[in-house]
Design a protein around this motif. Sequence first.
Motif, PDB file in Angstrom:
ATOM      1  N   CYS A   6      -7.133  -0.446  -4.467  1.00  0.00           N
ATOM      2  CA  CYS A   6      -7.787   0.327  -3.417  1.00  0.00           C
ATOM      3  C   CYS A   6      -8.281   1.666  -3.950  1.00  0.00           C
ATOM      4  O   CYS A   6      -9.412   2.079  -3.700  1.00  0.00           O
ATOM      5  CB  CYS A   6      -6.820   0.538  -2.260  1.00  0.00           C
TER       6      CYS A   6
ATOM      7  N   SER B 181     -11.107   1.780   2.862  1.00  0.00           N
ATOM      8  CA  SER B 181     -11.254   0.490   2.186  1.00  0.00           C
ATOM      9  C   SER B 181     -10.573  -0.609   2.992  1.00  0.00           C
ATOM     10  O   SER B 181      -9.726  -0.338   3.846  1.00  0.00           O
ATOM     11  CB  SER B 181     -10.642   0.537   0.782  1.00  0.00           C
TER      12      SER B 181
ATOM     13  N   TYR C  82      -4.865  -9.285   0.060  1.00  0.00           N
ATOM     14  CA  TYR C  82      -3.913  -9.756  -0.943  1.00  0.00           C
ATOM     15  C   TYR C  82      -3.639 -11.246  -0.723  1.00  0.00           C
ATOM     16  O   TYR C  82      -3.730 -11.742   0.407  1.00  0.00           O
ATOM     17  CB  TYR C  82      -2.599  -8.974  -0.854  1.00  0.00           C
TER      18      TYR C  82
ATOM     19  N   ALA D 228      -5.629  -9.623  -5.618  1.00  0.00           N
ATOM     20  CA  ALA D 228      -6.035  -8.516  -4.751  1.00  0.00           C
ATOM     21  C   ALA D 228      -7.551  -8.397  -4.740  1.00  0.00           C
ATOM     22  O   ALA D 228      -8.216  -8.624  -5.760  1.00  0.00           O
ATOM     23  CB  ALA D 228      -5.415  -7.204  -5.223  1.00  0.00           C
TER      24      ALA D 228
ATOM     25  N   ASP E 214       0.814  -1.214   0.000  1.00  0.00           N
ATOM     26  CA  ASP E 214       0.000   0.000   0.000  1.00  0.00           C
ATOM     27  C   ASP E 214       0.851   1.269   0.000  1.00  0.00           C
ATOM     28  O   ASP E 214       0.427   2.310  -0.498  1.00  0.00           O
ATOM     29  CB  ASP E 214      -0.960  -0.015   1.195  1.00  0.00           C
TER      30      ASP E 214
ATOM     31  N   ALA F 198     -10.135  -5.428  -3.178  1.00  0.00           N
ATOM     32  CA  ALA F 198     -10.304  -4.163  -2.461  1.00  0.00           C
ATOM     33  C   ALA F 198     -11.791  -3.896  -2.275  1.00  0.00           C
ATOM     34  O   ALA F 198     -12.572  -3.945  -3.230  1.00  0.00           O
ATOM     35  CB  ALA F 198      -9.655  -3.012  -3.227  1.00  0.00           C
TER      36      ALA F 198
ATOM     37  N   ASN G 227      -8.312  -3.907   2.149  1.00  0.00           N
ATOM     38  CA  ASN G 227      -7.524  -4.440   1.039  1.00  0.00           C
ATOM     39  C   ASN G 227      -6.971  -5.812   1.408  1.00  0.00           C
ATOM     40  O   ASN G 227      -6.227  -5.935   2.382  1.00  0.00           O
ATOM     41  CB  ASN G 227      -6.370  -3.496   0.716  1.00  0.00           C
TER      42      ASN G 227
END
Length: 267
Positions: A108, A158, A162, A144, A96, A146, A160
């Motif tokens: 995101c 948000s 992964y 990913a 990020d 989001a 997120n």
Amino acid sequence: MADFDAQPNRMVPPVPKLSPTQREADEAELYAGLRGVAGIVAGGRVVIDILRDVAEFAAQAIPGADGVGVALIDPEHGISSIHTWAATAVIVHDIDTVQYGELHEGPCITCMESKRPTVSGSLGSDIRWPHFGGRVARMRMHSALALPLIVGDQVIGSINAYAATRDAFADHAVQLGSQFAKSAAVSVYNAQLLAVAHERTLRLQRALDSRSVIDQAIGIIRSRSGAGADEAFERLAHISQTENVKLHIVAERLVEEAARRARARHR
């Protein structure tokens, strides 16, 4: 079918053949996460601790996630102010940081702009983020998910997620994650409101304390010089300006000096 922004031209991962037991387990994980965020009470806790809990509950609720982060927007500066405040793994912070601080592109940001979940099953070949996708793929993260945190019509942040494997987040994961994000948004928003109210209360209390000390200092100057209230305040303000020291600090100094003298007289 889940309503989300998918990777263009992506090979749709096959719907996982979940046994009744696995489906029940996933739903149990979701509801455990929902109960967790619903039970968050700010009280004396700082917001960052609450966000850590939300990240942990999200990792529990979203099937396939290897790491989850919670990012928030500063309402005064919009999407450009996105910052990840909590994460379940260091690599989430690393990803990020690349997304927000360096490249300014990624799932995101896309999910906040569209207000819809955004999913990618092969970041390295995802044309939506040509710089971000390849960079994260080299970090050995390939999927990913989001999820925007929305309260009313306002996007506040948000969640997120992964994963190291490709196509980790099928429709089933998106649906469960979206359910979780709706409840989490309310908990995060309420925690922010409580934190703002607490900070305002502290600022007001500090202002009242400063006003009280200044009034005491004015009283001391008047008792020593016979000056009126306005003249005493002007003398205090002059000292503050001359010494380049804040007014309440000058006042505290004067009050403490008067207290020391009073104690010395009574010994």
